[in-house]
Design a protein around this motif. Sequence first.
Motif, mmCIF file in Angstrom:
data_model
loop_
_atom_site.group_PDB
_atom_site.id
_atom_site.type_symbol
_atom_site.label_atom_id
_atom_site.label_comp_id
_atom_site.label_asym_id
_atom_site.label_seq_id
_atom_site.Cartn_x
_atom_site.Cartn_y
_atom_site.Cartn_z
ATOM 1 N N ASP A 25 0.677 -1.599 -0.235
ATOM 2 C CA ASP A 25 0.009 0.447 0.147
ATOM 3 C C ASP A 25 1.106 1.361 -0.113
ATOM 4 O OD1 ASP A 25 -1.723 -1.628 -0.176
ATOM 5 O OD2 ASP A 25 -2.462 -0.903 2.475
ATOM 6 N N VAL A 41 5.222 -1.369 2.745
ATOM 7 C CA VAL A 41 4.745 -1.726 3.277
ATOM 8 C C VAL A 41 2.802 -1.791 3.176
ATOM 9 C CG1 VAL A 41 3.149 -0.171 5.769
ATOM 10 C CG2 VAL A 41 5.874 0.768 5.109
ATOM 11 N N PRO A 42 2.654 -2.791 3.716
ATOM 12 C CA PRO A 42 2.313 -3.589 5.086
ATOM 13 C C PRO A 42 2.709 -4.447 4.577
ATOM 14 C CG PRO A 42 -0.219 -3.748 4.719
ATOM 15 C CD PRO A 42 0.732 -3.380 3.023
ATOM 16 N N CYS A 43 3.444 -5.219 4.040
ATOM 17 C CA CYS A 43 4.328 -6.808 4.193
ATOM 18 C C CYS A 43 5.732 -6.520 4.406
ATOM 19 C CB CYS A 43 4.584 -7.043 1.705
ATOM 20 S SG CYS A 43 5.376 -6.296 1.543
ATOM 21 N N ASP A 44 6.379 -5.494 5.184
ATOM 22 C CA ASP A 44 7.676 -5.501 5.939
ATOM 23 C C ASP A 44 8.367 -6.118 4.605
ATOM 24 O OD1 ASP A 44 7.200 -3.422 7.624
ATOM 25 O OD2 ASP A 44 7.277 -4.612 9.035
#
Length: 280
Positions: A25, A41-44
Motif C-alpha cells: 500500500d 508496507v504493510p508486507c514489511d
Amino acid sequence: MEPWELRRAVEAGRATASELGLRVDDVVVVHNSDRVALRLVPCDVLARVAPSGHLAGSEFEVEVARRLADVDAPVAELDPRTGHRVHVRDAFAVSLWTYYEPVGSEIAPADYADVLLRHHAALRRIDLDAPHVADRVAGALGEVNDRERTPDLPDADRELLSHTLSGLSTTISTGKSGEQLLHGEPHPGNLLNTRRGPLLVDLATCCRGPIEFDLAHAPEEAGKHYAGADQGLILRCRALNWAMFSAWRWRRADQMPDRAHWRVEGLNRVRAALDRCGRS
C-alpha cells in the motif's frame, strides 16, 4: 538516484512484490544512492533495487545471503515468501529481504566486536568465489588515475590518493594463512540493532583479505575487543578504506547524497588516518 530514476525504481520494487502476491500500500525510501533500499508496507519487505547494470552484484549478494543463512550467520535474511533470487523489471534488479525494525541505540564496542567474530567464523564455514581486497583497491586506483572518470579531482589530491592506494595495498596481502572471507564494509550503517540482535546487511561487498580490513570499518574501540587483531594493521587498513571511499566520491558518475561534502571530508579523513599510521 536522480528523482526521475528513483520514481522508476520505486515502481519496480512495488510491482515486483505485488506480482509475487505481497500487499504493498505504501513505499518508504530507506536509502538512496547508486541503488535504493525501499520498505514495502504493510508486507514489511525491504526491496533493494539497483540498475540492471548491477545485476551481477545483486545476484552475488543473494548468493552470499543464501549460504550464510545455512550457517546461522548474524546477517539479514532474504524474504522467505518471494524466492531467493533476483528479479529483473524495467531495467532494474530487485531483491527482496526481511525488514527488521531498528531497536535500541548505538551498539556497544564489545558487542560490535562479538558480531564480527561470529560473522567471520560463519564465513569460514562457507565456500565462495569472492574477489580479493586488492582487486577493490585496484578498481579505486583505476578511477583515480583516469582523469576522464574523475575530472574534478585536484592534482595534489589525485597524487595523494594514488600514492596511498598503491602504497598501502601491500599491507592487506598478509599471506593465505592470514586471509579469509570478509563482509567487506561492516561500518555502523551496515550493522542493524534488531530484536534478533545485531545483524549485518549489504552483503554484496563480500571479499577476501585480513580480518583487520573489516575491523577498520568498525568504530575504533570495537577493534580493541577483537581477540588477536593487529592494531597497527587496522590503522593502515583504515587509511586505505578512506582512500577508496574518497576515490569513489570523485567519480563523475557518483550518486552518493551530499557528495560535495564527502569529497572534502573523505580527503581530510585520509590525511588524518595516514598521520595516525605514521605515529603508531
